[in-house]
Enzyme design. Structure first.
Site, PDB file in Angstrom:
ATOM      1  N   GLU A  84       4.659  11.929  14.489  1.00  0.00           N
ATOM      2  CA  GLU A  84       2.794  11.851  14.362  1.00  0.00           C
ATOM      3  C   GLU A  84       2.413  11.703  15.783  1.00  0.00           C
ATOM      4  O   GLU A  84       2.224  11.610  16.141  1.00  0.00           O
ATOM      5  CB  GLU A  84       2.514  10.598  13.763  1.00  0.00           C
ATOM      6  CG  GLU A  84       3.902   9.767  12.427  1.00  0.00           C
ATOM      7  CD  GLU A  84       4.169   8.658  11.856  1.00  0.00           C
ATOM      8  OE1 GLU A  84       3.664   7.745  12.509  1.00  0.00           O
ATOM      9  OE2 GLU A  84       4.285   8.104  11.004  1.00  0.00           O
TER      10      GLU A  84
ATOM     11  N   HIS B 141       1.286  -1.454   0.092  1.00  0.00           N
ATOM     12  CA  HIS B 141      -0.193  -0.116  -0.033  1.00  0.00           C
ATOM     13  C   HIS B 141       0.489   0.956   0.244  1.00  0.00           C
ATOM     14  O   HIS B 141       2.043   1.294   0.569  1.00  0.00           O
ATOM     15  CB  HIS B 141      -0.977   0.512   0.855  1.00  0.00           C
ATOM     16  CG  HIS B 141      -0.135  -0.357   2.763  1.00  0.00           C
ATOM     17  ND1 HIS B 141      -0.046   1.051   3.084  1.00  0.00           N
ATOM     18  CD2 HIS B 141      -0.475  -0.965   3.736  1.00  0.00           C
ATOM     19  CE1 HIS B 141       0.035   0.057   4.273  1.00  0.00           C
ATOM     20  NE2 HIS B 141      -0.083  -1.107   4.702  1.00  0.00           N
TER      21      HIS B 141
ATOM     22  N   HIS C 288       7.469   2.242  15.706  1.00  0.00           N
ATOM     23  CA  HIS C 288       6.510   1.915  15.818  1.00  0.00           C
ATOM     24  C   HIS C 288       5.493   1.575  14.575  1.00  0.00           C
ATOM     25  O   HIS C 288       5.636   0.947  13.511  1.00  0.00           O
ATOM     26  CB  HIS C 288       5.054   3.575  16.063  1.00  0.00           C
ATOM     27  CG  HIS C 288       5.003   4.345  15.265  1.00  0.00           C
ATOM     28  ND1 HIS C 288       6.205   5.135  14.782  1.00  0.00           N
ATOM     29  CD2 HIS C 288       4.043   4.724  14.312  1.00  0.00           C
ATOM     30  CE1 HIS C 288       6.196   6.148  13.647  1.00  0.00           C
ATOM     31  NE2 HIS C 288       4.697   5.920  13.534  1.00  0.00           N
TER      32      HIS C 288
ATOM     33  N   HIS D  76       4.418   9.869  17.797  1.00  0.00           N
ATOM     34  CA  HIS D  76       5.542   9.277  17.718  1.00  0.00           C
ATOM     35  C   HIS D  76       6.046  10.154  16.965  1.00  0.00           C
ATOM     36  O   HIS D  76       5.591  10.789  15.832  1.00  0.00           O
ATOM     37  CB  HIS D  76       4.644   7.901  16.931  1.00  0.00           C
ATOM     38  CG  HIS D  76       3.877   7.150  17.370  1.00  0.00           C
ATOM     39  ND1 HIS D  76       2.405   6.658  17.033  1.00  0.00           N
ATOM     40  CD2 HIS D  76       3.916   5.748  18.416  1.00  0.00           C
ATOM     41  CE1 HIS D  76       2.074   6.077  17.918  1.00  0.00           C
ATOM     42  NE2 HIS D  76       2.738   5.482  18.794  1.00  0.00           N
TER      43      HIS D  76
ATOM     44  N   HIS E 201       7.593   1.298  11.141  1.00  0.00           N
ATOM     45  CA  HIS E 201       8.385   2.415  10.500  1.00  0.00           C
ATOM     46  C   HIS E 201       9.065   3.079  11.530  1.00  0.00           C
ATOM     47  O   HIS E 201       8.129   2.825  12.688  1.00  0.00           O
ATOM     48  CB  HIS E 201       6.770   3.271   9.692  1.00  0.00           C
ATOM     49  CG  HIS E 201       5.879   3.418  10.504  1.00  0.00           C
ATOM     50  ND1 HIS E 201       4.633   2.504  10.639  1.00  0.00           N
ATOM     51  CD2 HIS E 201       5.626   4.947  10.381  1.00  0.00           C
ATOM     52  CE1 HIS E 201       3.765   3.567  11.004  1.00  0.00           C
ATOM     53  NE2 HIS E 201       4.528   4.939  11.259  1.00  0.00           N
TER      54      HIS E 201
HETATM   55 FE   FE2 Z   1       3.318   6.517  11.877  1.00  0.00          FE
END
Ligand code: FE2
Length: 449
Positions: free
Chosen positions: A352, A303, A382, A376, A346
């Site tokens: 974020e 994706h 995470h 994060h 990632h």
């Molecule tokens: Fe993330």
């Protein structure tokens, strides 16, 4: 250009309760709207005498000399100019922060439970608590993320935020913003954007309410270019709605509250500042229903990066790097084959801050509650929690996965977030959050490719 009219707000019913709300469609359009016929001057912005004895006043959202396609300003025709109020005096600003960068930032994953609804009467602007941010209002760059929890409408006072543009996401209860440029109402899964400096009163028609506010200190939010996607998709311009002109001709003893350089200031004002009878321009509040977001994703394998879910962006001075990306994880169908379908593990250069409006976020099986939040920061590892990984690495990917019950969002920034003391010391902080990854099994077996 759209010309719309609405009925005059009655002085005896300043809350607009029960009044039909009307909107004009389009993103950043050159709107024109009048609440009394003929209130808009024709052929010029500042005639010697305005219709109905109104005052002309320009509200500039960008530098006068910005390129035409980025230039935002609105001409208002109002009962009294915005300058008519007594001097501001500084008051306690509560738990609101507007400058970041001088606190210690733990490089941990962080997650919070929802704010409790207060037991005592709290209106919308008193219900804010700043969670994190970067940059500052003074530098006109960066952002702050606030949570709010409140239970009553603003009464007898009006607010304007001089520090930044406000992106509001109700999670529980509607918010009705009576602004000087008209009234707009948003419910959970909808967003409202109130431009910097626009005066308004926030009403809570459902009583106990909770949500998120992203305060944008930098360049105004815009919808992104679509590149290879083409001329349609993501948030379509026609789905953004701006209210028609509505005014109140109301005198009394009121407070005009402003947030300026992170401090709260209050001035006495003897009339309602929501007295704009007509306006034209492209600097105005708007709302958008996130359920109208046209979700685009892979129909083969893998994706795309989550930038494919971009609703609004605030661009930085660096091409291709946004100061703020507001992205939404909306209901969608995942059809990618031989693919781990939830968000991958990632670590990003970006930072974020996430919230959840309703349902379940597909990377977390538990613990991320509607009304909660997570942070994060850059390079913080995470991704899916252990249960999600185990379940999703075993599903039959020849069949699509339909995600119906969800509406998560992220305010992603190019600068690291500095969580506030209120956030780090919050009773809602989940100290055991890190454990959601501790159960990930070691599957590695060098004898089995
Ligand atoms: Fe993330």
């Amino acid at each position: 250009m759209t010309l719309a009219t609405t009925t005059q707000v009655q002085a005896t019913r300043p809350t607009l309760a029960g009044a039909a709300l009307a909107y004009m469609t389009g993103f950043g359009n050159e709107f024109a709207t009048e609440a009394l016929p003929g209130a808009l001057p024709v052929g010029r912005n500042s005639p010697q005498r305005c219709p109905y004895g109104l005052y002309a006043e320009q509200l500039s959202g960008t530098a006068f000399t910005m390129p035409r396609w980025l230039n935002r300003r609105t001409w208002t025709y109002r009962i009294r100019p915005g300058a008519m109020h007594e001097p501001f005096r500084r008051v306690d600003g509560g738990r609101v922060v507007a400058a970041f960068g001088d606190t210690v930032v733990p490089p941990n994953q962080m997650r919070w439970d929802p704010l409790p609804i207060p037991a005592e009467p709290v209106d919308w602007i008193d219900g804010w608590v700043t969670m994190a941010g970067n940059g500052s209002a003074a530098s006109m760059s960066g952002c702050a993320v606030h949570l709010y929890a409140a239970n009553r409408s603003m009464e007898g006072r009006y607010f304007a935020n001089a520090d930044g543009e406000l992106l509001v996401l109700p999670q529980q209860g509607r918010v009705r913003f009576r602004t000087e440029l008209g009234t707009l109402e948003v419910a959970p899964t909808e967003i409202a954007v109130i431009p910097r400096g626009v005066r308004f009163a926030a009403e809570l028609p459902d009583g106990p309410s909770r949500g998120y506010v992203c305060e944008n200190f930098g360049s105004l939010f815009r919808i992104p270019d679509l590149g290879a996607i083409g001329s349609n998709g993501l948030a379509n311009p026609r789905d953004f709605e701006t209210p028609v002109a509505a005014y109140e001709d109301r005198e009394g003893r009121f407070e005009l509250v402003t947030k300026f350089m992170g401090q709260r200031w209050v001035a006495a004002i003897d009339h309602s500042p929501l007295d704009v009878v007509a306006w034209h321009g492209n600097y105005a509040p708007y709302r958008y229903d996130l359920k109208r977001f046209n979700v685009i994703g892979s129909i083969s394998y893998d994706h795309p990066d989550p930038s494919i879910f971009l609703v609004l962006q605030s661009q930085s001075a660096v091409p291709g790097v946004d100061a703020i990306d507001f992205v939404v994880f909306a209901p969608r169908i995942l059809a990618m084959q031989d693919t781990f379908r939830p968000p991958w593990f990632h670590r990003n250069v970006a930072s974020e801050f996430m919230g959840l409006i309703e349902g379940v976020y597909d990377a977390k099986a538990e613990g991320f509650q509607p009304g909660g939040a997570s942070l994060h920061n850059s390079w913080t590892g995470h991704g899916p929690d252990a249960r999600t990984f185990e379940e999703q690495s075993r599903i039959d990917t020849s069949k699509p996965t339909v995600i119906r019950d969800t509406m998560a969002f992220m305010v992603e920034t190019c600068l690291p977030y500095f969580p506030t003391r209120a956030a780090l010391e919050s009773a809602q902080l989940q100290p055991e959050y890190y454990r959601c990854w501790q159960g990930l099994a070691k599957h590695f077996d060098p004898s089995r490719p």
